[in-house]
Design an enzyme around this catalytic site. Structure first.
Site, short mmCIF file in Angstrom:
data_model
loop_
_atom_site.label_atom_id
_atom_site.label_comp_id
_atom_site.label_asym_id
_atom_site.label_seq_id
_atom_site.Cartn_x
_atom_site.Cartn_y
_atom_site.Cartn_z
N HIS A 226 0.83 -1.21 0.00
CA HIS A 226 0.00 0.00 0.00
C HIS A 226 0.87 1.26 0.00
CE1 HIS A 226 0.90 -0.74 4.23
NE2 HIS A 226 0.80 0.57 4.40
N ASP A 228 0.84 4.90 1.86
CA ASP A 228 0.18 5.51 3.03
C ASP A 228 -0.63 6.74 2.65
OD1 ASP A 228 1.19 3.54 4.59
OD2 ASP A 228 2.80 4.74 5.47
N HIS A 284 4.91 0.09 -0.07
CA HIS A 284 5.53 -0.86 0.87
C HIS A 284 4.54 -1.90 1.38
CE1 HIS A 284 3.87 2.42 3.37
NE2 HIS A 284 3.61 1.45 4.24
N ARG A 294 5.32 -9.31 17.02
CA ARG A 294 6.01 -8.11 16.53
C ARG A 294 5.26 -6.87 17.02
NH1 ARG A 294 5.45 -4.45 11.95
NH2 ARG A 294 7.22 -4.48 10.49
O1 LIG Z 1 4.60 -1.95 10.88
C1 LIG Z 1 5.20 -1.68 9.85
O2 LIG Z 1 6.37 -2.00 9.64
C2 LIG Z 1 4.50 -0.94 8.74
C3 LIG Z 1 3.11 -0.53 9.05
C4 LIG Z 1 2.53 0.27 7.94
O3 LIG Z 1 2.85 0.12 6.80
C5 LIG Z 1 1.53 1.29 8.24
O4 LIG Z 1 1.14 1.42 9.41
O5 LIG Z 1 1.08 1.97 7.30
FE LIG Z 2 2.09 1.80 5.63
#
Ligand SMILES: O=C(O)CCC(=O)C(=O)O
Ligand SMILES: [Fe+2]
Length: 506
Positions: A226, A228, A284, A294
């Site tokens: 996606h 952001d 990403h 995690r």
């Molecule tokens: O937790 C992550 O490494 C990425 C999370 C992410 O892409 C987001 O919150 O938009």
């Molecule tokens: Fe993200």
């Protein structure tokens, strides 16, 4: 000459039967040896193939493309910054010179947050998330809005726990959260050569806890690629503070910048801060977590002060925490942290925008501050309805269950501007799938003075998309609200659409 097996019985020369036996045994030997050779060949070929796959796999990082580590787990990075050309994503938004990205890129540093700070922040996440947790693999906790994953839903933990939340979090926790946010903000400003004061914290800013449990709802599907800026709208700079260690606390779960040629991974490390401009130059995804847990925080910044949010405050005000909606009236009496949450606080939200944790724009915050229309509201939440004409229109809308969709739209002509449904559907350029788009439309001036508006789209009776409060811009109390409607275009074209509104006055 046929090979003679050692120890084979000696047979007299010229004996026909013996000769036949000898020939037959030699043939058997040959067949057995041939089979053995074939097995050996297969085994060797198999081993070679496995080795090859393993080599390619390790080169590709077990992923869907060639992968290089931008930040390896064992490195301690002073600061690594890679500039990439900016996408055009920022052009469709209001620009704030000196802040809106002109220089784009991504950076990673292990020096912004200390190990001790990371451990303390993680304990905040653990405490908060232990109060709830998704049935699937991905849970979120948003200290700003109070949104917390519980089962297949989100709840507002401030409303649910009321004052008792002070037994969970402390003022020090909130102070630390603010300090960490400030440090990350400074690091981003320095890396991109902008002033830290031009950056505003925006929503959703949230903790995430991911494990390998199978996803139960779209909210659990954190692994989709996606952008952001597309998913969350207000984001200009995204940052992540990792709170656990790749391959020590969990496997899988690397962050992947997706690029032609070679994907770049960030291997999480407790205290590691990764940050990047939020446009499609930084497409990403997060790899699926294969084992362990995690923890991370997504901390987002916008250049638009109108989209800024305040730090969460631990000041007690009217039985609730400061800057939080409602006087905690949803708090069931006698509730204790960890108690099962009653179903009326579980507000289901179909995710309509693919993205991290299945969250669309402002979703966690929105759930907490804007219950879905039709969801049971506790007494203290109901405010007098304003504007008799709208009140009347509202009463003419069919009940949620029997919403006749287009008929409901027709039933409220004063609310829906003419051609609205048509416009929004066609403006999106419908594409197959869940394509979320935005279209703006002014609501009737009758909505002037309305301070709080809740909207939901009901699609074909089966799906309901409550709209984020972020999508409803209220420039000031006397101005006409501008509604930015995320529309699932393909649905709005092929299914009946029903818009349901409720509102309260100041
Ligand atoms: O937790 C992550 O490494 C990425 C999370 C992410 O892409 C987001 O919150 O938009
Ligand atoms: Fe993200």
């Amino acid at each position: 000459m046929a090979p003679q097996r050692r120890g084979a019985p000696k047979v007299p020369e010229g004996s026909g039967a013996a000769e036949r036996r000898r020939q037959s045994s030699t043939k058997k030997d040959r067949v057995q040896q041939e089979a053995l050779r074939r097995r050996l060949k297969t085994a060797v070929l198999g081993a070679c193939a496995a080795l090859g796959v393993l080599l390619v796999w390790s080169h590709m990082g077990g992923d869907d493309g060639v992968t290089e580590a931008l930040a390896h787990r064992s490195e301690v990075l002073l600061g690594r910054f890679i500039e990439v050309p900016c996408s055009e994503d920022y052009d469709s938004h209001r620009r704030f010179e000196g802040c809106t990205p002109r220089k784009c890129g991504r950076g990673v540093s292990d020096m912004v947050i200390t190990g001790e700070e990371a451990a303390r922040v993680r304990s905040i996440a653990e405490k908060g998330l232990s109060l709830g947790g998704s049935d699937g693999g991905a849970s979120i906790l948003d200290l700003h809005s109070g949104a917390l994953s519980v089962g297949k839903h989100f709840v507002n933990l401030y409303r649910y726990f009321g004052d008792k939340i002070q037994t969970v979090f402390s003022e020090e926790d909130f102070q630390l959260y603010r300090d960490v946010r400030q440090k990350v903000q400074l690091a981003i400003a320095e890396a991109f050569g902008i002033s830290a004061s031009s950056l505003h914290l925006t929503k959703p800013t949230f903790f995430s806890r991911i494990n390998s449990t199978q996803a139960q709802t779209a909210h659990d599907e954190y692994w989709h690629a996606h952008v952001d800026k597309v998913t969350y709208g207000s984001f200009d700079y995204t940052s992540l503070l990792y709170l656990s260690n790749y391959l020590e606390d969990f496997g899988g779960g690397r962050f992947v910048f997706m690029e032609e040629g070679a994907n770049k991974t960030v291997e999480p490390r407790a205290g590691r801060v990764s940050f990047f401009t939020s446009g499609s130059e930084n497409l990403h995804r997060v790899e699926k977590v294969l084992w362990g847990t995690r923890y991370a925080i997504t901390i987002a910044f916008t250049c638009n002060p109108d989209h800024g949010i305040a730090d969460p405050a631990f000041t007690v005000k009217k039985g609730s925490l400061g800057a939080l909606p409602g006087p905690g009236s949803l708090q069931p009496s006698g509730s204790v942290p960890g108690a099962p949450l009653p179903p009326e606080y579980s507000l289901d939200r179909p995710a309509h925008t693919p993205g991290a944790l299945g969250l669309g724009p402002g979703q966690p915050g929105d759930v907490a501050s804007t219950p879905a229309p039709g969801a049971a509201l506790a007494k203290g939440d109901q405010q007098p309805l304003l504007q008799p004409s709208l009140d009347h229109a509202w009463s003419r809308l069919p009940a949620r269950e029997e919403c006749g969709c287009r008929s409901a739209v027709r039933a409220s002509p004063s609310i829906i501007p003419p051609g609205f449904v048509q416009d929004t559907a066609t403006q999106q350029g419908a594409q197959p799938g869940f394509e979320a788009g935005r279209a703006s439309s002014s609501l009737s001036t009758a909505l002037q003075g309305v301070s709080h508006l809740q909207l939901a789209l009901h699609l074909d009776h089966s799906a309901q998309v409550p709209l984020a409060s972020e999508n409803i811009l209220m420039p000031d109390q006397n101005a006409t609200p501008i509604v930015l409607l995320p529309i699932i275009a393909v649905m709005s074209l092929h299914h009946d659409l029903c818009l349901v509104l409720s509102w309260t006055g100041s």
